[in-house]
Design an enzyme around this catalytic site. Structure first.
Site, PDB file in Angstrom:
ATOM      1  N   ASN A 158      75.771 -14.473   7.653  1.00 54.50           N
ATOM      2  CA  ASN A 158      75.924 -14.391   9.100  1.00 54.50           C
ATOM      3  C   ASN A 158      75.074 -15.485   9.737  1.00 54.50           C
ATOM      4  O   ASN A 158      73.889 -15.302  10.030  1.00 54.50           O
ATOM      5  CB  ASN A 158      75.513 -13.008   9.599  1.00 54.50           C
ATOM      6  CG  ASN A 158      76.484 -11.932   9.163  1.00 54.50           C
ATOM      7  OD1 ASN A 158      77.576 -11.805   9.718  1.00 54.50           O
ATOM      8  ND2 ASN A 158      76.100 -11.168   8.142  1.00 54.50           N
ATOM      9  N   GLU A 159      75.695 -16.629   9.918  1.00 56.06           N
ATOM     10  CA  GLU A 159      75.004 -17.818  10.390  1.00 56.06           C
ATOM     11  C   GLU A 159      74.732 -17.724  11.897  1.00 56.06           C
ATOM     12  O   GLU A 159      75.231 -16.817  12.564  1.00 56.06           O
ATOM     13  CB  GLU A 159      75.853 -19.056  10.091  1.00 56.06           C
ATOM     14  CG  GLU A 159      76.169 -19.264   8.619  1.00 56.06           C
ATOM     15  CD  GLU A 159      74.979 -19.779   7.823  1.00 56.06           C
ATOM     16  OE1 GLU A 159      73.823 -19.670   8.301  1.00 56.06           O
ATOM     17  OE2 GLU A 159      75.186 -20.287   6.702  1.00 56.06           O
ATOM     18  N   PRO A 160      73.918 -18.638  12.442  1.00 56.48           N
ATOM     19  CA  PRO A 160      73.684 -18.649  13.888  1.00 56.48           C
ATOM     20  C   PRO A 160      74.995 -18.602  14.666  1.00 56.48           C
ATOM     21  O   PRO A 160      75.941 -19.340  14.362  1.00 56.48           O
ATOM     22  CB  PRO A 160      72.940 -19.973  14.110  1.00 56.48           C
ATOM     23  CG  PRO A 160      72.211 -20.201  12.827  1.00 56.48           C
ATOM     24  CD  PRO A 160      73.140 -19.697  11.761  1.00 56.48           C
TER      25      PRO A 160
END
Length: 623
Positions: A158-160
């Site tokens: 869950n990236e930025p």
């Protein structure tokens, strides 16, 4: 087991002295949950991560299964993520990693293991991810979710930009995440662009969450996740809203938390000598005044009332810390009488990168300096260097009429392998040997540039490193025995070793643990020697931590840089430069040494061109 909760965090945060203690704590949590549910005839549903952080947990659970009868037959697992486009038997697949690291060594039923399938097509992804969510619900939800945290603050992938309500999906990887994974894939260009991951919303539905972080390189993002505002720029910050989440850290990963870095800012403290030094240095650098120029008002205006009242006035405090820091300046690091000095270098270049100036000074002062290179470092050599050196050897042998048939055969075998080598594929035994030889000859050249002759070099090639991949095996008992034998043979008056936990590939940490265990054994049987810890290419000691600095002149800094240049396979572009710092190792070393000197100058201490810092180890469990 030494641990404590850190006050004034938005997520409960438990800090352990070492990562090993933290891993044991989490393993006991899992053991208790599994045994409790087994006794009630209920399944235990675990959410599991991959990577270097949870390895210690899995090894401890395997030990519990084999030695304490921990039964995993009722356990159901759901893995967080998987790289998109990788088959389950790919060397870099999380499915393969989980089976080799954990599942194949305990009695979890195959039908109870769930890992996202990286081979599905783009068109299948949405339905597949919805089905994965449905499987979690049918299992009754996740009882305990384990997480690591990436340097972008991601949990899972869950990236930025991931929202609090995101679900299991196909996602695109952040460039920082791909750089951090480059080592596993033998180059950033081989890292997949996408991955399947549980969403933040999926993770937040777990009944209990334990998120782990180890090493100084994780400290900045940990501080933002547990002390900053909740934001989709840092997915881990959403855990602030979960009712039962605990951040579990080693001391290094906790170092940027306010209550650890500047505890006087969050409440009353016990003013130990170490904390007084830390606070006064912090104040001096914060207000931009030398130690001997600090005033009572400086202390009052920066929430150091109690320190001023209990140990002041300012003049006394400034003088006290000034005198302590003056004592750290050492122009004779090996002592006045010539002795035997042993330097442990985890990789073949850590010695000159981290303490090349000190090596030069020790040799100049007539000490017998020995260097023990603990691993071959062979996985950090580019394929084109192997190709070039095999070509060189063949031409060398032809020039001098030496055994041409055999060398031609080796060249053909090696270059045929390299032509057919797939992206991210592990090297053949031939190539690994050649790459190890390249690093070894470079180490000899670099040591000689510092004045250390080849006969004073030890190439230990410790067993834990011999996997041919970034993932390392546990330390081998014979590795520790080899270190003990070396210490007993050389009988050094001092040893130097890497004391950093931020090496992104874990080798420094494993080497340090092995040396500490060997030292304790040797100290039981004979006199103690001094142990000094240097920092590698990734971090530098903070000024309040330093026990010794060795001045490095402009000429010696140039010699140090030339020694680093001798490691030609690591020059211009190292295979694993580490994180977002793209500077070459010589640039990092020069900048660090010049920066340490500037800090001493800012504190009002004598001005030097460059300084190398060290911390003394006296047998404790951490550094």
């Amino acid at each position: 087991m030494s641990c404590q909760y850190v006050p004034h965090t938005r997520i409960p945060t438990l800090v352990f002295s070492t990562s090993s203690q933290a891993s044991q704590h989490v393993a006991v949590m899992i053991e208790s949950l599994v045994r409790q549910n087994n006794s009630a005839g209920q399944p235990t549903v675990l959410g599991l991560p991959t990577g270097s952080t949870p390895v210690g947990i899995y090894r401890e659970l395997i030990r519990m299964h084999k030695e304490a009868g921990l039964d995993f037959s009722r356990v159901i697992t759901f893995n967080l993520d998987e790289y998109f486009g990788l088959s389950g038997d790919d060397l870099h697949s999380y499915r393969r990693w989980m089976h080799e690291t954990f599942f194949d060594q305990v009695n979890i039923r195959p039908e109870n293991i769930h890992i996202p399938d990286g081979t599905i097509s783009d068109e299948e992804a949405e339905d597949y991810c919805a089905a994965y969510e449905q499987m979690i619900r049918r299992a009754g939800g996740i009882d305990l979710q384990l997480l690591g945290i990436g340097r972008t603050g991601h949990v899972g992938f869950n990236e930025p930009g991931s929202t609090r309500h995101s679900r299991t999906r196909l996602t695109t990887l952040d460039p920082v995440t791909r750089r951090d994974a480059a080592g596993d894939f033998f180059g950033e260009e081989n890292v997949p662009q996408q991955a399947l991951t549980m969403g933040v919303g999926t993770i937040l539905e777990a009944r209990k969450i334990a998120i782990l972080a180890f090493g100084e390189h994780k400290a900045p993002i940990v501080e933002r996740a547990v002390e900053g505002e909740m934001t989709d720029a840092i997915a881990a910050s959403f855990l602030q809203k979960h009712p039962d989440t605990t951040f579990i850290l080693d001391r290094a990963a906790a170092s940027e938390l306010t209550a650890v870095r500047s505890p006087w800012l969050v409440g009353p403290v016990e003013w130990t000598p170490a904390l007084i030094r830390r606070a006064v240095i912090w104040l001096s650098l914060t207000v931009g005044k030398a130690l001997l120029k600090l005033s009572d008002d400086d202390f009052r205006e920066h929430e150091l009332y109690e320190l001023l009242r209990e140990h002041g006035p300012a003049e006394r405090l400034g003088r006290r810390v000034f005198d302590e820091m003056m004592k750290t300046i050492c122009t004779n690091p090996g002592g006045t009488a010539p002795g035997t000095i042993l330097v442990f270098s985890p990789h073949p270049d850590d010695d000159v990168i981290s303490m090349g100036g000190t090596l030069i000074r020790l040799v100049y002062q007539n000490h017998q300096v020995h260097v023990a290179y603990m691993t071959s470092g062979n996985i950090a050599v580019f394929d084109h260097d192997s190709w070039r050196f095999t070509d060189f050897v063949v031409e060398f042998n032809r020039l001098f009429a030496i055994d041409q048939d055999h060398t031609e055969a080796v060249k053909e075998r090696v270059q045929s392998f390299l032509r057919a080598k797939k992206p991210g594929q592990s090297d053949s035994e031939d190539v690994l040997k050649i790459k190890a030889l390249i690093r070894q000859t470079e180490a000899r050249a670099a040591a000689l540039a510092c004045g250390i002759p080849p006969e004073h070099l030890e190439f230990m090639d410790l067993r834990f490193y011999r996997t041919g991949t970034i993932a390392k095996a546990p330390i081998h008992p014979q590795d520790i025995a080899d270190i003990i034998a070396l210490l007993q043979r050389l009988k050094p008056s001092q040893i130097y070793m890497a004391g950093d936990l931020s090496d992104p590939h874990g080798t420094h940490r494993v080497c340090a643990d092995a040396i500490f265990r060997a030292i304790r054994q040797v100290w039981k049987e004979g006199p103690q020697f001094e142990v000094w810890l240097y920092r590698g290419a990734w971090q530098e000691w903070a000024p309040h931590e330093i026990d010794r600095v060795v001045p490095v002149s402009p000429d010696d800094l140039e010699r140090k840089k030339l020694a680093i240049f001798r490691h030609q396979s690591q020059k211009d572009r190292a295979m694993f430069p580490g994180g977002v710092d793209r500077r070459e190792f010589w640039q990092r070393a020069e900048d660090r040494n010049r920066h340490t000197a500037k800090v001493y100058d800012d504190l009002g201490l004598p001005e030097f061109y460059a300084l190398e810092g060290f911390v003394q180890w006296n047998g404790g469990s951490e550094w």
